[in-house]
Write an enzyme that holds these catalytic residues in place. Structure first.
Site, PDB file in Angstrom:
ATOM      1  N   HIS A 288     -34.241  19.120  48.819  1.00 20.73           N
ATOM      2  CA  HIS A 288     -34.410  19.802  47.530  1.00 20.73           C
ATOM      3  C   HIS A 288     -35.544  20.825  47.579  1.00 20.73           C
ATOM      4  CE1 HIS A 288     -31.539  17.401  45.190  1.00 20.73           C
ATOM      5  NE2 HIS A 288     -31.887  16.395  45.962  1.00 20.73           N
ATOM      6  N   ASP A 347     -35.237  11.965  47.581  1.00 18.82           N
ATOM      7  CA  ASP A 347     -33.813  11.635  47.438  1.00 18.82           C
ATOM      8  C   ASP A 347     -32.936  12.619  48.211  1.00 18.82           C
ATOM      9  OD1 ASP A 347     -34.706  13.642  45.631  1.00 18.82           O
ATOM     10  OD2 ASP A 347     -32.815  13.478  44.539  1.00 18.82           O
ATOM     11  N   GLU A 348     -31.742  12.180  48.498  1.00 11.73           N
ATOM     12  CA  GLU A 348     -30.656  13.032  48.996  1.00 11.73           C
ATOM     13  C   GLU A 348     -31.066  13.989  50.123  1.00 11.73           C
ATOM     14  OE1 GLU A 348     -27.834  13.480  45.134  1.00 11.73           O
ATOM     15  OE2 GLU A 348     -29.545  14.814  45.147  1.00 11.73           O
ATOM     16  N   VAL A 349     -31.628  13.444  51.192  1.00 12.75           N
ATOM     17  CA  VAL A 349     -31.993  14.297  52.317  1.00 12.75           C
ATOM     18  C   VAL A 349     -30.773  14.460  53.232  1.00 12.75           C
ATOM     19  CG1 VAL A 349     -33.576  14.620  54.256  1.00 12.75           C
ATOM     20  CG2 VAL A 349     -34.345  13.430  52.190  1.00 12.75           C
TER      21      VAL A 349
END
Ligand SMILES: *[C@@H]1O[C@H](CO)[C@@H](O)[C@H](O)[C@H]1NC(C)=O
Ligand SMILES: *[C@@H]1O[C@H](CO)[C@@H](O)[C@H](O)[C@H]1NC(C)=O
Ligand SMILES: *[C@@H]1O[C@H](CO)[C@@H](O)[C@H](O)[C@H]1NC(C)=O
Length: 550
Positions: A288, A347-349
């Site tokens: 992100h 999150d969400e790597v």
């Protein structure tokens, strides 16, 4: 109905009517208030309350909210002085509205209803905390005793008083003759959960300062106490850093008009503090971070086979310069934001870009990570946690950081956001001894036709398998409004009153589950928000006495 209409034009008789309704009691066919909750318009519902049938009237000409002589706070405790002014306004309206109330007889010809002349506020602790910031351990308990001639609001410190002032303002209502009334009432109230947050996303769309301040104001109407500021993300970097001005210069949607300056951030923090709200900024890494492109060599260059593809992935965890940069940035963040916690995301790597890069592969081999990119992510996060700890801050992280087995400090707060297996996750995180907050059921950016507030209201955060000690580790939750489809045009109506349902779940007792009673109170609470200038959307068919005027 004819009787009521006739009486409307004869103010002298209005009190006879009140007496008549009193005799007939609730639920009588004659009562014009069949759609009323026994708890009026209170939202969130206080933990313990007793509302009696005895009525008092309030006059804008004489009523005062004041420090009690017994209070440890006095004039000059600006957080209370300002709150007294705010709530006087919310109770009586603008001076024009006050004149109308007076003309309608709100103060004169009060007949046989006794007048309530004051609300006296007593702070009991020797330090009222006038100049402090709220924290996760802040006590918000308060007591209200509305009785003639002086009502009392008592709390340990200013934070409980702020919650009590909101409740007091919700007890006041206008009858059909424009007289302001309040029932004899006793309340003893405190929140069920310590962390009651709203997440706003200022990266996917820039939110003007005014929208953030308005949200903080509406949060105080709903007793929320944490503003989780998801300030930067892939699409834009609006935070203007003093150490790294190139971040917003190159990462914001516009380097001048679409940024938050230090003065803006300070204003948000102070405005929130005055309403008992903590500001927890989130600087989400290592994924992100597309908008962090202003920093050279920070993001991982992705490869297409043997060649650079020209695109960039997550922050490059293999370079020492990365950690030197993070140290400088988080040093600044730790000074700008006074709260004891920052949110570090995690999150969400996406591992694909790391996998494509030969230098990363070499680093993996040297570190002995094999091909487990979760180990590389953990390496990065571990370094970041050490940096943040060195700046005396605690941290919150999204659940993946825990799921990936990163070693985190015992006081880390893990935020559970994935709805799938949410209960099992709560069991796991708390079994490992970590403090947890719940966001998964409350992603308000997902919209649907109908009254989805009921679904949010029915969530029971402690309904998971675990011991009493595990359940104690769940300190609250957050309603999240991600910004893909939200900007200044629709934020308030998308957030309110849907977030109010979350507010009540996190404040009131576990037993506050009667949806039909909640509907009656929330309908009125929503109209009150509208009257106070928040364009909260309707629950269903109906009207407000004071419609939104923009
Ligand atoms: C307040 O008092 C009025 C008049 O006695 C009564 O009708 C009403 O039910 C009371 N309100 C609540 C919320 O109990
Ligand atoms: C990075 O820092 C580590 C630890 O200080 C050091 O051992 C290593 O040689 C450094 N790497 C480079 C490329 O400077
Ligand atoms: C708790 O565990 C039992 C037995 O494994 C299971 O049947 C039940 O559904 C679980 N309850 C919750 C709320 O997850």
């Amino acid at each position: 109905m004819a009787v009521l209409l006739m009486l409307r034009s004869q103010p002298g008789l209005r009190f006879l009517l009140a007496g008549l309704l009193l005799l007939l009691g609730r639920g009588s066919a004659l009562s014009p208030q069949d759609d009323n909750s026994p708890f009026g318009s209170l939202w969130p519902l206080p933990q313990k309350l007793n509302i009696e049938a005895e009525l008092y009237r309030l006059s804008p000409a004489t009523f005062q909210i004041a420090h009690s002589p017994q209070s440890s706070a006095s004039v000059g405790c600006s957080i209370l002085d300002n709150a007294f002014r705010r709530y006087f306004y919310y109770i009586f309206g603008s001076s024009t509205e006050r004149d109308q109330l007076l003309a309608a007889g709100g103060s004169g010809g009060g007949g046989n209803i006794a007048e309530l002349s004051q609300l006296q506020v007593i702070i009991t602790a020797s330090d009222p905390e006038c100049n402090q910031h709220p924290s996760v351990t802040t006590v918000e308990t308060y007591e209200i005793d509305v009785t003639q001639p002086v009502a009392i609001l008592k709390s340990e410190n200013v934070w409980g008083a702020l919650r009590g002032l909101e409740t007091f303002s919700q007890l006041v209502y206008e009858d059909q003759y424009d007289t302001l009334l309040i029932n004899k009432t006793q309340i003893l109230d405190s929140p069920r959960f310590a962390h009651r947050g709203i997440l706003l996303d200022t990266s996917r769309h820039y939110l003007p300062l005014k929208v953030i301040l308005e949200t903080l104001e509406a949060m105080s109407f709903n007793k929320f106490n944490v503003f989780h500021w998801h300030i930067v993300d892939d699409p834009s970097f609006p935070y203007q850093s003093a150490s790294f001005p190139e971040l917003s210069a190159q990462g914001a949607y516009h380097p001048v008009t679409h940024i938050y300056t230090l003065a803006d951030v300070k204003m948000v923090i102070e405005y929130a503090r005055e309403r008992g709200i903590r500001v927890i900024p989130e600087f989400d890494t290592p994924g992100h971070t597309q908008s962090w492109k202003g920093i050279k060599n920070l993001l991982t260059p992705c490869y297409n086979g043997e060649k650079l593809s020209g695109t960039f992935g997550p922050i490059n965890p293999s370079l020492n310069t990365t950690y030197e940069f993070l140290n400088q940035l988080f040093k600044e963040i730790s000074m700008v934001f006074p709260d004891a916690y920052v949110h570090l995301g995690g999150d969400e790597v996406n591992f694909a870009c790391w996998q494509s890069n030969p230098a990363i592969t070499e680093f993996m081999q040297k570190q002995g990570f094999g091909s487990d990119y979760r180990k590389l992510e953990s390496f990065y996060i571990q370094n970041l946690l050490d940096i943040v700890t060195s700046h005396m801050k605690g941290y919150m992280v999204w659940q993946e950081v825990f799921d990936n087995g990163v070693q985190i400090k015992p006081d880390t707060i893990v935020e559970v956001w994935m709805e799938k297996n949410m209960k099992a996750e709560l069991s796991k995180v708390t079994l490992a001894g970590y403090t947890t907050i719940l966001a998964a059921p409350w992603y308000l950016d997902y919209i649907s036709y109908g009254q989805d507030w009921q679904k949010y209201h029915q969530v029971e955060p402690l309904h998971f398998n675990g011991t009493a000690a595990q359940k104690k580790l769940v300190i609250g939750g957050e309603a999240c409004l991600w910004g893909e489809y939200v900007d200044a045009t629709n934020l308030a109506s998308r957030l309110w009153p849907r977030a109010s349902a979350v507010g009540e779940r996190l404040w009131s007792t576990e037993a506050t589950t009667d949806t039909s009673d909640a509907y009656k109170r929330l309908t009125k609470h929503r109209c009150r928000m509208v009257r106070r200038g928040i364009p909260a959307e309707p629950l269903f068919v109906g009207h407000c006495d004071y419609e939104y005027r923009g």
